[in-house]
Design an enzyme around this catalytic site. Structure first.
Site, mmCIF file in Angstrom:
data_model
loop_
_atom_site.group_PDB
_atom_site.id
_atom_site.type_symbol
_atom_site.label_atom_id
_atom_site.label_comp_id
_atom_site.label_asym_id
_atom_site.label_seq_id
_atom_site.Cartn_x
_atom_site.Cartn_y
_atom_site.Cartn_z
ATOM 1 N N SER A 101 0.837 -1.207 0.000
ATOM 2 C CA SER A 101 0.000 0.000 0.000
ATOM 3 C C SER A 101 0.865 1.248 0.000
ATOM 4 O O SER A 101 2.017 1.221 0.451
ATOM 5 C CB SER A 101 -0.879 0.005 1.253
ATOM 6 O OG SER A 101 -1.456 1.282 1.444
ATOM 7 N N TYR A 129 -2.235 -0.561 10.910
ATOM 8 C CA TYR A 129 -2.278 -1.022 9.513
ATOM 9 C C TYR A 129 -0.999 -0.688 8.741
ATOM 10 O O TYR A 129 -0.445 -1.544 8.048
ATOM 11 C CB TYR A 129 -3.494 -0.369 8.865
ATOM 12 C CG TYR A 129 -3.640 -0.476 7.375
ATOM 13 C CD1 TYR A 129 -3.232 0.568 6.536
ATOM 14 C CD2 TYR A 129 -4.212 -1.598 6.787
ATOM 15 C CE1 TYR A 129 -3.399 0.488 5.164
ATOM 16 C CE2 TYR A 129 -4.387 -1.685 5.405
ATOM 17 C CZ TYR A 129 -3.980 -0.640 4.609
ATOM 18 O OH TYR A 129 -4.141 -0.709 3.244
ATOM 19 N N LYS A 151 1.694 -2.998 6.116
ATOM 20 C CA LYS A 151 1.876 -2.789 4.677
ATOM 21 C C LYS A 151 3.364 -2.557 4.356
ATOM 22 O O LYS A 151 3.861 -2.986 3.322
ATOM 23 C CB LYS A 151 1.000 -1.646 4.187
ATOM 24 C CG LYS A 151 -0.484 -2.003 4.184
ATOM 25 C CD LYS A 151 -0.728 -3.281 3.378
ATOM 26 C CE LYS A 151 -2.193 -3.664 3.278
ATOM 27 N NZ LYS A 151 -2.401 -4.863 2.430
#
Ligand code: RM4
Length: 259
Positions: free
Chosen positions: A149, A162, A166
């Site tokens: 990401s 998160y 990533k």
């Protein structure tokens, strides 16, 4: 819809394929000639969605196989390997991921652990299981594409659980590229920008946030799942035969824009 023979005859596994980017990748692989697409999904709650994806995969001429299970469990990765038809796995797209937006100061520890378990541990289990299968097949080899990401490169106030996962997925691909290169297994990552899917629909429902996010994107719009699916097919295909350890930012130009 773009159709080619780029993935002619190949068997592709896509994790998290019931909606969003994973669904678009599965359908794109079929439209690019894949012989079979193994569609991983979570379970009962995703069965209706993944069944629609399976229909579109079959309509494109590919065989579809459904495999359900929590990607955070190593046994799910083993099930994916066993489910691959025709005795060969050519491509793994490690896509499954969650991003339950949450403030940092009161971020529950079990929510932190769940996001690590799904996004990073789940990627590790799937990549390791499929890489072993790719190494054992004759001839050995294959292409592994992980969905990282833009969040591997920049933070998010409500994504503290998160963004590290990533960054970890991107780094996992770089190390696996070194570890597996001699086996003919390529490992690359795609870094989506803000792509509108179920993962962020609530977050993007805020008109001001939506305007702010869109304003900084030179292409002038938020991304769509197929915007990611096509570059994934590139890395999956022999067009990328000299690409490994690479990461491709697909964000409409957001990361280089201060506007
Ligand atoms: C991406 C990026 C997007 C967000 C998704 C969930 O990495 O941060 O803005 O909507 O994650």
């Amino acid at each position: 819809m773009i159709t080619t023979h780029l993935l002619e005859g190949k068997t592709v596994i896509v994790t998290g394929s019931s909606t969003g980017i994973g669904a678009a990748i599965a359908i794109a692989c079929a439209n690019h000639g894949a012989r079979a697409v193994v569609l991983h999904h979570l379970g009962e709650s995703t069965l209706a969605d993944v069944s629609e994806v399976a229909e579109r995969v079959r309509a494109a001429g590919a065989h579809s196989v459904l495999v359900e299970g929590d990607i955070a469990s190593p046994s799910t990765a083993e099930s994916l390997v066993k489910a691959a038809p025709y005795g060969r796995i050519d491509v793994l797209v490690s896509n499954a991921g969650i991003c339950p937006f949450h403030a940092f100061l009161d971020l529950p520890h079990d929510l932190w652990r769940r996001v690590q378990d799904v996004n990073l541990n789940g990627a590790f289990y799937a990549v390791q299981a499929v890489a072993n299968a790719m190494a054992a097949q004759d001839p050995p080899g294959g292409s592994i594409v992980a969905i990282s990401s833009i969040s591997a490169l920049m933070g998010g106030a409500e994504q503290c659980h998160y963004t590290p996962t990533k960054a970890g997925v991107k780094s996992l691909m770089e190390s696996c590229a070194i570890a597996l290169g001699h086996l003919g297994i390529r490992c690359n990552s795609v870094l989506p920008g803000t792509i509108e899917t179920n993962i962020n629909r609530d977050d993007l429902a805020d008109p001001q946030k939506r305007r702010d996010m869109t304003r900084r994107i030179p292409i002038g719009r938020l991304g769509e799942p197929d915007d990611i699916a096509q570059p994934v097919v590139f890395f999956a295909s022999d067009m990328a035969k000299y690409c490994t350890g690479a990461s491709l930012l697909v964000d409409g130009g957001a990361a280089i824009s201060l506007q």
